[in-house]
Design a protein around this motif. Structure first.
Motif, PDB file in Angstrom:
ATOM      1  N   ALA A  76      46.064 -32.936 -71.493  1.00 17.70           N
ATOM      2  CA  ALA A  76      45.055 -32.309 -72.157  1.00 17.70           C
ATOM      3  C   ALA A  76      45.858 -31.727 -73.672  1.00 17.70           C
ATOM      4  N   TYR A  77      46.828 -31.127 -73.436  1.00 15.36           N
ATOM      5  CA  TYR A  77      47.730 -30.608 -74.907  1.00 15.36           C
ATOM      6  C   TYR A  77      47.851 -31.685 -75.682  1.00 15.36           C
ATOM      7  N   ALA A  78      48.025 -33.076 -75.286  1.00 14.92           N
ATOM      8  CA  ALA A  78      48.387 -34.416 -76.168  1.00 14.92           C
ATOM      9  C   ALA A  78      47.107 -34.446 -76.645  1.00 14.92           C
ATOM     10  N   VAL A  79      45.963 -33.996 -76.459  1.00 15.68           N
ATOM     11  CA  VAL A  79      44.819 -34.638 -77.214  1.00 15.68           C
ATOM     12  C   VAL A  79      44.313 -33.239 -78.102  1.00 15.68           C
ATOM     13  N   GLY A  80      44.979 -32.323 -78.137  1.00 15.89           N
ATOM     14  CA  GLY A  80      44.545 -31.021 -78.957  1.00 15.89           C
ATOM     15  C   GLY A  80      43.781 -29.876 -77.889  1.00 15.89           C
ATOM     16  N   LEU A  81      43.622 -30.428 -76.683  1.00 11.78           N
ATOM     17  CA  LEU A  81      43.034 -29.381 -75.680  1.00 11.78           C
ATOM     18  C   LEU A  81      44.098 -28.137 -75.154  1.00 11.78           C
ATOM     19  N   ARG A  82      43.675 -26.952 -75.041  1.00 13.75           N
ATOM     20  CA  ARG A  82      44.642 -26.153 -74.329  1.00 13.75           C
ATOM     21  C   ARG A  82      44.045 -25.546 -73.211  1.00 13.75           C
ATOM     22  N   PRO A  83      44.044 -26.088 -71.938  1.00 12.97           N
ATOM     23  CA  PRO A  83      43.829 -25.805 -70.703  1.00 12.97           C
ATOM     24  C   PRO A  83      44.108 -24.475 -70.313  1.00 12.97           C
ATOM     25  N   ARG A  84      43.545 -23.443 -69.773  1.00  3.33           N
ATOM     26  CA  ARG A  84      44.202 -22.063 -69.384  1.00  3.33           C
ATOM     27  C   ARG A  84      44.421 -22.102 -67.917  1.00  3.33           C
ATOM     28  N   PHE A  85      43.369 -22.515 -67.188  1.00  9.00           N
ATOM     29  CA  PHE A  85      43.253 -22.285 -65.746  1.00  9.00           C
ATOM     30  C   PHE A  85      42.472 -23.353 -65.142  1.00  9.00           C
ATOM     31  N   VAL A  86      42.372 -23.296 -63.795  1.00 12.16           N
ATOM     32  CA  VAL A  86      41.330 -24.234 -62.948  1.00 12.16           C
ATOM     33  C   VAL A  86      40.443 -22.998 -62.112  1.00 12.16           C
TER      34      VAL A  86
ATOM     35  N   ILE B 291      34.333 -25.821 -70.469  1.00 16.00           N
ATOM     36  CA  ILE B 291      34.812 -26.593 -69.318  1.00 16.00           C
ATOM     37  C   ILE B 291      35.214 -27.828 -69.775  1.00 16.00           C
ATOM     38  N   TYR B 292      36.726 -28.182 -69.625  1.00 22.62           N
ATOM     39  CA  TYR B 292      37.000 -29.424 -70.174  1.00 22.62           C
ATOM     40  C   TYR B 292      36.767 -30.491 -69.318  1.00 22.62           C
ATOM     41  N   ARG B 293      36.926 -30.360 -67.977  1.00 18.88           N
ATOM     42  CA  ARG B 293      36.836 -31.362 -67.038  1.00 18.88           C
ATOM     43  C   ARG B 293      36.261 -30.796 -65.655  1.00 18.88           C
ATOM     44  N   ASP B 294      35.354 -31.361 -64.961  1.00 22.83           N
ATOM     45  CA  ASP B 294      35.091 -31.097 -63.648  1.00 22.83           C
ATOM     46  C   ASP B 294      35.561 -32.162 -62.609  1.00 22.83           C
ATOM     47  N   TYR B 295      36.144 -31.884 -61.351  1.00 15.25           N
ATOM     48  CA  TYR B 295      36.704 -32.839 -60.572  1.00 15.25           C
ATOM     49  C   TYR B 295      36.265 -32.440 -59.265  1.00 15.25           C
ATOM     50  N   ASN B 296      35.693 -33.283 -58.877  1.00  8.21           N
ATOM     51  CA  ASN B 296      35.457 -33.218 -57.047  1.00  8.21           C
ATOM     52  C   ASN B 296      36.726 -33.535 -56.041  1.00  8.21           C
ATOM     53  N   THR B 297      37.251 -32.387 -55.788  1.00  9.76           N
ATOM     54  CA  THR B 297      38.262 -32.624 -54.676  1.00  9.76           C
ATOM     55  C   THR B 297      37.842 -33.212 -53.514  1.00  9.76           C
ATOM     56  N   ASP B 298      36.812 -32.482 -52.735  1.00 11.98           N
ATOM     57  CA  ASP B 298      36.136 -33.042 -51.636  1.00 11.98           C
ATOM     58  C   ASP B 298      34.979 -32.571 -51.564  1.00 11.98           C
ATOM     59  N   GLU B 299      34.211 -32.576 -50.421  1.00  7.39           N
ATOM     60  CA  GLU B 299      32.574 -32.168 -50.286  1.00  7.39           C
ATOM     61  C   GLU B 299      32.475 -30.740 -50.728  1.00  7.39           C
ATOM     62  N   SER B 300      33.557 -29.911 -50.397  1.00  8.11           N
ATOM     63  CA  SER B 300      33.254 -28.615 -50.312  1.00  8.11           C
ATOM     64  C   SER B 300      33.985 -27.726 -51.604  1.00  8.11           C
ATOM     65  N   ALA B 301      34.306 -28.679 -52.516  1.00 16.86           N
ATOM     66  CA  ALA B 301      35.083 -27.867 -53.756  1.00 16.86           C
ATOM     67  C   ALA B 301      34.952 -28.726 -54.950  1.00 16.86           C
ATOM     68  N   ILE B 302      34.669 -28.461 -56.076  1.00 17.30           N
ATOM     69  CA  ILE B 302      34.731 -28.977 -57.245  1.00 17.30           C
ATOM     70  C   ILE B 302      35.755 -28.180 -58.330  1.00 17.30           C
ATOM     71  N   GLU B 303      36.719 -28.503 -58.881  1.00 18.53           N
ATOM     72  CA  GLU B 303      37.665 -27.842 -59.554  1.00 18.53           C
ATOM     73  C   GLU B 303      37.204 -27.975 -61.169  1.00 18.53           C
ATOM     74  N   LEU B 304      37.156 -26.992 -61.903  1.00 12.25           N
ATOM     75  CA  LEU B 304      36.907 -26.972 -63.277  1.00 12.25           C
ATOM     76  C   LEU B 304      38.206 -26.567 -64.224  1.00 12.25           C
ATOM     77  N   THR B 305      38.352 -27.404 -65.077  1.00  7.75           N
ATOM     78  CA  THR B 305      39.676 -27.350 -65.861  1.00  7.75           C
ATOM     79  C   THR B 305      38.920 -26.639 -67.174  1.00  7.75           C
ATOM     80  N   VAL B 306      39.389 -25.330 -67.389  1.00  5.67           N
ATOM     81  CA  VAL B 306      38.654 -24.511 -68.542  1.00  5.67           C
ATOM     82  C   VAL B 306      39.815 -24.138 -69.565  1.00  5.67           C
ATOM     83  N   GLY B 307      39.426 -23.915 -70.855  1.00  3.39           N
ATOM     84  CA  GLY B 307      40.195 -23.421 -71.872  1.00  3.39           C
ATOM     85  C   GLY B 307      39.442 -22.772 -73.204  1.00  3.39           C
TER      86      GLY B 307
END
Length: 97
Positions: free
Chosen positions: A40-50, A81-97
C-alpha cells in the motif's frame, strides 16, 4: 474476539445530494501486515491497522444501492477503507488508513 465498536459509513447519492448511512458494528483491531503495509505504501497509501468485522454486518452497512462502506470511524477518528478481504465465512478484514 470482537469487543470494540466501530461505525461503518456508506456514501450514496439520493437525487442531487450525497447521503451517508452509518452503522455501528462490533470489530477487532489488528496490526497491518508487513507485506500489506509495504504494498500500500508503494502506491501512496498509508495503512494504519486492520479491523475484523462480521461479513453480515458489513453487508448490512451497505447503502440502498448496494454501495459498500468506504469509511470507518474507530476511536473517534475517521479512516478510509482501502481494502476489504474475506478471510472466511465469519470474518472480513478491513485495511484502513
Amino acid at each position: 474476539m470482537r469487543n470494540d465498536v466501530c461505525t461503518l459509513i456508506s456514501i450514496y447519492t439520493s437525487g442531487a445530494k450525497q447521503e451517508r448511512k452509518e452503522t455501528e458494528v462490533y470489530c477487532e483491531k489488528k496490526s497491518a501486515g508487513r507485506t500489506e503495509y509495504y504494498a500500500a505504501y508503494a502506491v501512496g497509501l498509508r495503512p494504519r491497522f486492520v479491523l475484523s468485522v462480521d461479513p453480515m454486518d458489513f453487508e448490512d452497512a451497505s447503502g440502498p444501492g448496494g454501495e459498500l462502506p468506504s469509511i470507518v470511524v474507530y476511536g473517534g477518528k475517521e479512516y478510509n477503507i482501502y481494502r476489504d478481504y474475506n478471510t472466511d465465512e465469519s470474518a472480513i478484514e478491513l485495511t484502513v488508513g
